[in-house]
Design an enzyme around this catalytic site. Structure first.
Site, PDB file in Angstrom:
ATOM      1  N   TRP A 121      29.601  31.941  43.675  1.00  0.00           N
ATOM      2  CA  TRP A 121      28.847  30.736  43.339  1.00  0.00           C
ATOM      3  C   TRP A 121      29.794  29.793  42.606  1.00  0.00           C
ATOM      4  O   TRP A 121      30.868  30.213  42.165  1.00  0.00           O
ATOM      5  CB  TRP A 121      27.608  31.046  42.514  1.00  0.00           C
ATOM      6  CG  TRP A 121      27.806  31.409  41.078  1.00  0.00           C
ATOM      7  CD1 TRP A 121      27.680  30.591  40.001  1.00  0.00           C
ATOM      8  CD2 TRP A 121      28.164  32.695  40.551  1.00  0.00           C
ATOM      9  NE1 TRP A 121      27.929  31.278  38.840  1.00  0.00           N
ATOM     10  CE2 TRP A 121      28.229  32.570  39.147  1.00  0.00           C
ATOM     11  CE3 TRP A 121      28.446  33.939  41.134  1.00  0.00           C
ATOM     12  CZ2 TRP A 121      28.559  33.637  38.317  1.00  0.00           C
ATOM     13  CZ3 TRP A 121      28.774  35.003  40.305  1.00  0.00           C
ATOM     14  CH2 TRP A 121      28.827  34.851  38.919  1.00  0.00           C
ATOM     15  N   ASP A 125      32.208  37.849  41.552  1.00  0.00           N
ATOM     16  CA  ASP A 125      31.947  39.151  40.935  1.00  0.00           C
ATOM     17  C   ASP A 125      32.996  40.136  41.445  1.00  0.00           C
ATOM     18  O   ASP A 125      33.431  40.048  42.607  1.00  0.00           O
ATOM     19  CB  ASP A 125      30.538  39.638  41.316  1.00  0.00           C
ATOM     20  CG  ASP A 125      29.449  38.839  40.617  1.00  0.00           C
ATOM     21  OD1 ASP A 125      29.746  38.237  39.565  1.00  0.00           O
ATOM     22  OD2 ASP A 125      28.307  38.822  41.119  1.00  0.00           O
TER      23      ASP A 125
HETATM   24  N1  ABN Z   1      26.601  37.415  39.195  1.00  0.00           N
HETATM   25  C1  ABN Z   1      26.614  38.267  38.126  1.00  0.00           C
HETATM   26  C2  ABN Z   1      25.505  39.259  38.134  1.00  0.00           C
HETATM   27  C3  ABN Z   1      25.737  40.534  38.561  1.00  0.00           C
HETATM   28  C4  ABN Z   1      24.717  41.459  38.552  1.00  0.00           C
HETATM   29  C5  ABN Z   1      23.474  41.069  38.140  1.00  0.00           C
HETATM   30  C6  ABN Z   1      23.241  39.777  37.721  1.00  0.00           C
HETATM   31  C7  ABN Z   1      24.270  38.859  37.720  1.00  0.00           C
END
Ligand code: ABN
Length: 182
Positions: free
Chosen positions: A110, A129
């Site tokens: 994102w 992530d």
């Molecule tokens: N984008 C970060 C994230 C990971 C796992 C759960 C919520 C948010």
């Protein structure tokens, strides 16, 4: 001899008066009075009840510490983290832009638009992530500038983007890479 007695009397009387003045009932009452007046007037004096003392602090020496945090990739206040959600990879054995060993970047990311305080320009930041290990647990950070709910997936941070990977969908931490100038 009489003059000696007179002199001693006068000196003793003077000393006694001094002691009486210092510790006597009247001086005690005077002190009590001062205390009572102080106790009534002090709470009336103006002081900051707003909880904004941090702002005053920032205006003085504390401002430097806050500014330093905007330059430190291990701090949630770091300028690139304006739409960050996750554990900061710089606190997890990785760096600002690289996943820690044993993890890989999510295929989908994102973006956020963050103001760089150094040059006053807005930058497009891609948040990836890092996947393949359980939660890092260090430096949890959640900022939501211009973040939008799931119907705008490209700017939605509250989702595990490791789900988009074909391998492990375990979420470990998040990186922040500049991908353009806004
Ligand atoms: N984008 C970060 C994230 C990971 C796992 C759960 C919520 C948010």
């Amino acid at each position: 001899m009489r003059w000696l007695f007179d002199l001693t009397d006068r000196l003793t009387e003077r000393q006694l008066r001094k002691v009486a003045h210092r510790h006597g009932r009247r001086s005690m009452l005077a002190r009590l009075g001062a205390l009572m007046v102080g106790g009534t007037v002090l709470p009336m004096l103006p002081f900051d009840r707003s909880g904004q003392s941090g702002a005053a602090h920032a205006a003085t020496g504390g401002g430097k510490a806050a500014a330093d945090k905007r330059d430190d990739p291990t701090q949630c206040e770091y300028w690139r983290y304006c739409a960050f959600d996750g554990y900061i990879c710089s606190c997890c054995g990785g760096t600002l832009t690289q996943c820690p060993p044993g993890t890989e970047a999510s295929k989908v990311s994102w973006v956020g638009t963050c103001l760089n305080p150094k040059d006053g320009r807005n930058y497009l930041v891609s948040y990836n992530d890092c996947c393949g290990k359980g939660s890092c647990g260090n430096c949890l950070c959640n900022n939501n500038e211009r973040e939008r709910p799931g119907y705008r997936l490209g700017v939605h941070n509250d989702i595990n983007w490791c789900m988009a990977n074909s391998g492990s969908s375990m979420f470990h931490c998040t990186t922040a890479v500049i991908v353009g100038v806004a």
